[in-house]
Design a protein around this motif. Structure first.
Motif, PDB file in Angstrom:
ATOM      1  N   TRP B 173      44.784  37.149  53.627  1.00  0.00           N
ATOM      2  CA  TRP B 173      46.168  37.843  53.913  1.00  0.00           C
ATOM      3  C   TRP B 173      45.800  39.294  55.053  1.00  0.00           C
ATOM      4  O   TRP B 173      46.907  39.339  55.705  1.00  0.00           O
ATOM      5  CB  TRP B 173      46.765  38.255  52.790  1.00  0.00           C
ATOM      6  CG  TRP B 173      45.688  39.486  52.020  1.00  0.00           C
ATOM      7  CD1 TRP B 173      44.771  39.346  51.231  1.00  0.00           C
ATOM      8  CD2 TRP B 173      46.277  41.026  52.446  1.00  0.00           C
ATOM      9  NE1 TRP B 173      44.346  41.003  50.971  1.00  0.00           N
ATOM     10  CE2 TRP B 173      45.170  41.699  51.534  1.00  0.00           C
ATOM     11  CE3 TRP B 173      47.342  41.699  52.973  1.00  0.00           C
ATOM     12  CZ2 TRP B 173      45.097  42.965  51.253  1.00  0.00           C
ATOM     13  CZ3 TRP B 173      47.229  42.969  52.870  1.00  0.00           C
ATOM     14  CH2 TRP B 173      46.222  43.788  51.873  1.00  0.00           C
ATOM     15  N   ASP B 196      47.563  36.767  44.139  1.00  0.00           N
ATOM     16  CA  ASP B 196      48.001  38.265  44.910  1.00  0.00           C
ATOM     17  C   ASP B 196      46.843  38.925  44.671  1.00  0.00           C
ATOM     18  O   ASP B 196      46.035  38.823  44.014  1.00  0.00           O
ATOM     19  CB  ASP B 196      49.407  38.920  44.195  1.00  0.00           C
ATOM     20  CG  ASP B 196      50.285  39.515  45.387  1.00  0.00           C
ATOM     21  OD1 ASP B 196      49.773  40.044  46.198  1.00  0.00           O
ATOM     22  OD2 ASP B 196      51.465  39.415  44.943  1.00  0.00           O
ATOM     23  N   TRP B 197      46.781  40.176  45.607  1.00  0.00           N
ATOM     24  CA  TRP B 197      45.681  40.933  45.886  1.00  0.00           C
ATOM     25  C   TRP B 197      46.174  42.254  44.922  1.00  0.00           C
ATOM     26  O   TRP B 197      47.155  42.826  45.184  1.00  0.00           O
ATOM     27  CB  TRP B 197      45.646  41.610  47.298  1.00  0.00           C
ATOM     28  CG  TRP B 197      44.467  42.390  47.393  1.00  0.00           C
ATOM     29  CD1 TRP B 197      44.708  43.775  47.477  1.00  0.00           C
ATOM     30  CD2 TRP B 197      42.873  42.273  47.538  1.00  0.00           C
ATOM     31  NE1 TRP B 197      43.490  44.607  47.654  1.00  0.00           N
ATOM     32  CE2 TRP B 197      42.512  43.522  47.910  1.00  0.00           C
ATOM     33  CE3 TRP B 197      42.302  41.134  47.956  1.00  0.00           C
ATOM     34  CZ2 TRP B 197      41.028  43.724  48.166  1.00  0.00           C
ATOM     35  CZ3 TRP B 197      40.815  41.406  48.138  1.00  0.00           C
ATOM     36  CH2 TRP B 197      40.288  42.593  48.152  1.00  0.00           C
ATOM     37  N   THR B 199      45.646  45.958  43.742  1.00  0.00           N
ATOM     38  CA  THR B 199      44.902  47.514  43.980  1.00  0.00           C
ATOM     39  C   THR B 199      45.214  48.399  42.729  1.00  0.00           C
ATOM     40  O   THR B 199      46.569  48.363  42.320  1.00  0.00           O
ATOM     41  CB  THR B 199      45.777  48.031  45.426  1.00  0.00           C
ATOM     42  OG1 THR B 199      45.486  47.154  46.290  1.00  0.00           O
ATOM     43  CG2 THR B 199      45.037  49.329  45.860  1.00  0.00           C
ATOM     44  N   VAL B 201      41.184  47.687  43.187  1.00  0.00           N
ATOM     45  CA  VAL B 201      40.233  46.467  43.070  1.00  0.00           C
ATOM     46  C   VAL B 201      39.582  46.747  41.564  1.00  0.00           C
ATOM     47  O   VAL B 201      39.111  47.884  41.327  1.00  0.00           O
ATOM     48  CB  VAL B 201      39.312  46.401  44.232  1.00  0.00           C
ATOM     49  CG1 VAL B 201      38.366  45.382  43.541  1.00  0.00           C
ATOM     50  CG2 VAL B 201      39.871  46.006  45.212  1.00  0.00           C
ATOM     51  N   ASP B 214      52.654  40.314  41.995  1.00  0.00           N
ATOM     52  CA  ASP B 214      52.194  41.535  41.392  1.00  0.00           C
ATOM     53  C   ASP B 214      51.263  42.478  42.352  1.00  0.00           C
ATOM     54  O   ASP B 214      50.861  43.417  41.846  1.00  0.00           O
ATOM     55  CB  ASP B 214      51.254  41.100  40.340  1.00  0.00           C
ATOM     56  CG  ASP B 214      52.067  40.739  38.665  1.00  0.00           C
ATOM     57  OD1 ASP B 214      53.434  40.941  39.125  1.00  0.00           O
ATOM     58  OD2 ASP B 214      51.740  40.510  37.971  1.00  0.00           O
ATOM     59  N   GLY B 215      50.921  41.995  43.593  1.00  0.00           N
ATOM     60  CA  GLY B 215      50.120  42.627  44.413  1.00  0.00           C
ATOM     61  C   GLY B 215      50.763  42.927  45.920  1.00  0.00           C
ATOM     62  O   GLY B 215      51.966  43.267  45.992  1.00  0.00           O
ATOM     63  N   ASP B 216      49.817  43.060  46.889  1.00  0.00           N
ATOM     64  CA  ASP B 216      50.203  43.719  47.959  1.00  0.00           C
ATOM     65  C   ASP B 216      50.309  42.566  49.227  1.00  0.00           C
ATOM     66  O   ASP B 216      50.691  42.812  50.337  1.00  0.00           O
ATOM     67  CB  ASP B 216      48.938  44.434  48.562  1.00  0.00           C
ATOM     68  CG  ASP B 216      48.577  45.567  47.682  1.00  0.00           C
ATOM     69  OD1 ASP B 216      49.388  46.559  47.446  1.00  0.00           O
ATOM     70  OD2 ASP B 216      47.603  45.468  47.075  1.00  0.00           O
ATOM     71  N   ILE B 217      50.418  41.280  48.790  1.00  0.00           N
ATOM     72  CA  ILE B 217      50.380  40.324  49.829  1.00  0.00           C
ATOM     73  C   ILE B 217      51.991  39.843  49.989  1.00  0.00           C
ATOM     74  O   ILE B 217      52.663  39.740  49.072  1.00  0.00           O
ATOM     75  CB  ILE B 217      49.623  38.920  49.548  1.00  0.00           C
ATOM     76  CG1 ILE B 217      48.220  39.358  49.192  1.00  0.00           C
ATOM     77  CG2 ILE B 217      49.854  38.079  50.583  1.00  0.00           C
ATOM     78  CD1 ILE B 217      47.260  38.025  48.707  1.00  0.00           C
TER      79      ILE B 217
END
Lengths: 268, 268
Positions: B173, B196-197, B199, B201, B214-217
């Motif tokens: 991504w 999903d990525w 944050t 980590v 649920d993430g940043d992608i």
């Protein structure tokens, strides 16, 4: 000229005066400073401490964080950072450009960085400071730096007179296009920073840095490529590591110096 | 055809029979299997369980780990993996190529991967299996996968008939060249995997995956680009996450299905 520079973050608990004293005790001629400890010590006082000790300031960390949808506060903060760099007598302001905003629009975030750097470069030039764009390891793309490759940083840097790049071993070592991009960077390299990549990555990925030689990066090879560009500036050892932060300052500075002389310097 | 596939690693504690039963209960028509649970259940028995349930096997994870200085044992293991994929009725063997060896020679490690894939591709072709090279997020370059970009994987895949690539959202991504490389990949895309990525980590970087959304992608954007290549295969949801692994299988499969239908499917 001894080109080793101690980046202050390697001994994170140390004040500016403790950092400068440590450099003096170990014959290190340059130091990389951070804005927070400089503010704690006072800007003018910090500049005097460094000057009186006869040290070069190899860089000031850090400007950046320019990816918010409204960048006005960040731009003002970066203008202050440019002034601080000039006051400290360094021509290099390290820029950590910021992560993805809540809208998940990575391309938009990258464009905002390019636009903000264009704006700030004018003021940097007037102050005699180079904005040193730091491409960051993609593990930090979401929350710290959307410039993920040296190529991206150079695409921006090449458009402006007072913009360069940082080559930080930890951030760039994995890049399949690294050799070509370092050669392309040439005189745009404003800072070369070394440490090592530790495996396994520790619980806080930000702290996954080790002394040169303790990890997976071929620092000999990387240093030879950087040297081949003609880069003749200081070489900062910058290590974020919980164990190193907890250790005695002199012990750490001694080890930094030994690793630099055994692993990095022979490749110059 | 419903294109959602449940990658077995998302419910890591489940056996093959539990995974297949869960897919059946939730109307999921395809499953991504892993070699270890398949071996635990027995290869022939696993193949029969999947066949009797009328499921497609979208992929088998994983071959690879081809970066050692002596690759003979790894090549033999990959030959077995090719046979296992064929026995399970899937044409896609996911390849996680391995990390840097102790000599820190990243370029050498990448060359060994290219050489080994050339050798294995002949046997893959004979078995009707595609070696699906998985470019891995650079955070895994040292210990899991020295192919860090889709471009690198394609450079190898394009040389051989039975070699393709995996587009796993988590791994690709951040790539500034992603759009162009997905377009270049075209029919070389052997598998599309989503998650999903997250944050920050988590403590184990391997487990930094979340449910789509649920993430940043920007999964909508990524999925549109993959769809634009004409990719019409299964789409695996593959999530490594300690909380999800600890949860009830049916709860997880239900959430996987809801996220797929709300976030991924609309972009196809």
């Amino acid at each position: 000229m001894a080109r080793l520079s101690l980046n202050q973050a390697t001994i994170k608990r140390a004040s500016v005066v403790e950092t400068v004293d440590g450099c003096a005790r170990h014959g290190i001629e340059a130091v990389g400073l951070w804005r927070e400890p400089v503010a704690d010590q006072g800007l003018a006082r910090s500049a005097k401490i460094v000057r009186d000790a006869g040290l070069r300031v190899s860089s000031l960390c850090r400007g950046g964080f320019l990816t918010a949808l409204d960048n006005r506060a960040a731009l003002d903060d970066n203008r202050r950072a440019i002034e601080e760099a000039a006051a400290l007598g360094t021509d290099t302001l390290v820029m950590v450009v910021g992560g993805v905003a809540g809208d998940k629009d990575l391309i938009g975030a990258r464009q905002r960085v390019a636009d903000a750097i264009a704006e700030l470069s004018v003021e940097a030039k007037a102050a005699g400071v180079v904005l040193a764009l730091e491409p960051m390891h993609p593990v930090f793309c979401a929350d710290r730096g959307v410039l993920s490759t040296l190529a991206q940083a150079l695409d921006i840097a090449e458009k402006h007179e007072s913009v360069g790049v940082v080559v930080d071993a930890l951030h760039v070592w994995w890049d399949p296009d690294l050799d070509a991009q370092i050669a392309r960077a040439g005189s745009s390299i404003a800072s070369y920073q070394v440490c090592d990549w530790l495996t396994p990555v520790p619980a806080d990925v930000l702290l996954g840095r080790g002394y040169p030689g303790d990890g997976d990066i071929d620092l000999d090879r990387l240093t030879r490529h950087v040297a081949a560009t003609g880069y003749s500036g200081d070489i900062e050892v910058e290590i974020f590591n919980a164990d190193i932060w907890a250790a005695d300052f002199d012990e750490v500075i001694g080890e930094v110096s030994r690793r630099y002389h055994s692993i990095v310097e022979p490749a110059l």
